[in-house]
Enzyme design. Sequence first.
Site, PDB file in Angstrom:
ATOM      1  N   ASP A 149      -7.918   1.699   6.949  1.00 36.36           N
ATOM      2  CA  ASP A 149      -7.681   1.858   5.501  1.00 36.36           C
ATOM      3  C   ASP A 149      -6.992   0.621   4.952  1.00 36.36           C
ATOM      4  O   ASP A 149      -7.375   0.046   3.932  1.00 36.36           O
ATOM      5  CB  ASP A 149      -6.776   3.080   5.260  1.00 36.36           C
ATOM      6  N   ASP A 153      -4.189  -0.493   9.729  1.00 37.80           N
ATOM      7  CA  ASP A 153      -5.289   0.368  10.199  1.00 37.80           C
ATOM      8  C   ASP A 153      -6.529   0.081   9.348  1.00 37.80           C
ATOM      9  O   ASP A 153      -6.519  -0.811   8.511  1.00 37.80           O
ATOM     10  CB  ASP A 153      -4.861   1.846  10.086  1.00 37.80           C
ATOM     11  N   GLU A 167       0.851  -1.192   0.000  1.00 35.93           N
ATOM     12  CA  GLU A 167       0.000   0.000   0.000  1.00 35.93           C
ATOM     13  C   GLU A 167       0.885   1.241   0.000  1.00 35.93           C
ATOM     14  O   GLU A 167       1.653   1.455   0.935  1.00 35.93           O
ATOM     15  CB  GLU A 167      -0.883  -0.016   1.253  1.00 35.93           C
TER      16      GLU A 167
END
Length: 646
Positions: free
Chosen positions: A506, A504, A429
């Site tokens: 996200d 987290d 990510e």
Amino acid sequence: MAEKNLESYSAADIEILEGLAGVRKRPAMYIGSTNSTGLHHLVWEIVDNAVDEALNGFGNVIVITIHKDGSLSVLDEGRGIPVDIHKTTNMPAVQLIFSTLHSGGKFSSKVYASSAGLHGVGSSVTNALSVYCDITVFRDGKINHLRFENGGKLVTPLEVLGTTRKHGTLVRFKPDDKIFSTTNFQFDVIANHVQESAFLLKGVRFVVLDERTSQRGDFCYNEGLKEYVAYLNKDKTPMDEVISFDGEDSGIKVDIALQYCAKDYGESIYSYANNVRTRDGGTHESGFKMGITKAVNDYATENQLIRGKIKLEGSDIREGLTAIISLKIPEQMLQYEGQTKQKLGTPEAVAIVSNFIYNNMTYYLNEHKEFAVSLVKKCIDAQNARIAARKAKDEARSTRKAKVEMILSDKLTPAQSKDYDKNELFIVEGESAGGTARKGRNRIYQAILPLRGKPLNTDSISKERMLKNEEFATIINTIGAGFGEDFNVDNSHYGKVIIMTDADTDGAHIQTLLITFFYNFMKPLILKGKLFVAMPPLYRVSKEVNHKLVYRYAWDETDLERAKKEIGAGYRVSRFKGLGEMNDEQLWESTMNPASRLLCKVTIEDPVSAAREISILMGNDTVVRRQWVEENVNFNEIDTFVDEVK
Ligand code: 28F
């Protein structure tokens, strides 16, 4: 007439009733299903017996009537089913035929297997699955009649109703709505079926009457297959007349009709064995294709119509061709491939049909020079088009490959090794974490693919829409094993695909979106246990000892307590809010190094519920999703799809 009283039931009666009861218990075993298709099989059974009688040369009109009361009747002009008493069972032959589960073959002297799609399980199945089955036989100057009700129970033993000059058999039956999901006969289904039979049975006339709508069909083709091909091509532009040949070789009868059409680029070849369609082709079709290809190539070569050595391929020769191949094969030579009897297996048919069509087609081409030249020209055009298309496809593929290389090159940091099973792909990510991972990784077998932003929710989009998303297109090209139904996990360039996101919400959402993508388009990757989620630690507990830093990583609260105990007094705890907060050394040893990392394998516990869960989680129905989350997710547990492995 009253039903027979109990004591007069013979052993034969009992056996017969048990036989028919068996049909009612498991109808699908006899007619394939109890939906509309199965319902119409009852019709084909009766019609096929009438057809067999016509095949034996007795009668050539068959009338099918759909009655208002939901029953259907079939009338033929054959000899009439025999009514004489059968010695051993002491029953009239006609009663036996409707009561005994025998294939038609046992009773009739026909050389060829029954034309029934189910190969003549016989009229008794129709009787067993009907509310009533009423039979009238016009024979020996008499009108003979008997009637069964309620699944084959004889209610009217054979009786003579009067005299007649007619001959033939009339069967009227009403299917049992306790057995069938529908008892609604469809005129078009019946008309199409008997029209196909009419094409195959030169000169036999089929009339279909629907008393509910007054619809009527009347089919009779004196030129048989020739008219079948003409009918199939009625909206096309024929290049020539319909060509037909028939003959016999080694006991097998061959009947072929074919026609070429201009501006038609498909091929339509239909084949039959004993008037039953062989949908998957088989040896007769292979023989046909070999023979006609050789005939056209030889003609073209002998007449110097083909330049050089390039032979016309079969597909070039079959472009624009409509052909019907019908074989009559004696029972003892009849073989099928597979269970469905849709593919002919009789080995002799290859050479027989190949020689047959080769000889006949060669003769025809030599006798029709103008057509022959135009046909060869058409085949050469097809050949050129094929070669050009293949070249265009190769070019497209190489440009697409170049484009993909370009995309990959500026995104993917590849592993150096080509040992695909050992190689690992980290889908990371964000660019910054991607950079850290690139530095921290083991460059021999670890590749890094950073993702920009959140991927699409693929649970609600089409393949085309998904492909437009560059992130997914890149993942597909990176893994290199295709996607969707073309996905072949054995071609994957990576033994492990590891999703590495921040720990987290996200990150969790990106994990879910990616897992959904893999579930929808590369499910075997999950099923083969090749998809993982990296587990970056939440904490690092450390302290200075003799100017050396000692530390432990912790992945959750329990771990944290353990790490504090291990480090002992004076520890310092640092919380990792995201991958970006780790340096490459920390990311390597805590999350990427197989010796010390924690990976969670994505597994599908139960495919059906997984599919349901994925669509609930990713679907648009937030109420259902909230309810599922409340029911299924313990917020202090790791994601329900995963269990922990190295
Ligand atoms: C509407 C459905 O089922 N027609 C049939 C015949 C004729 C014969 C036959 C049938 C031979 C001895 C078993 C008559 N005469 N239409 C039909 N027409 N079955 S079915 O014979 C059956 C066997 O009994 C028939 C002489 N040979 C055969």
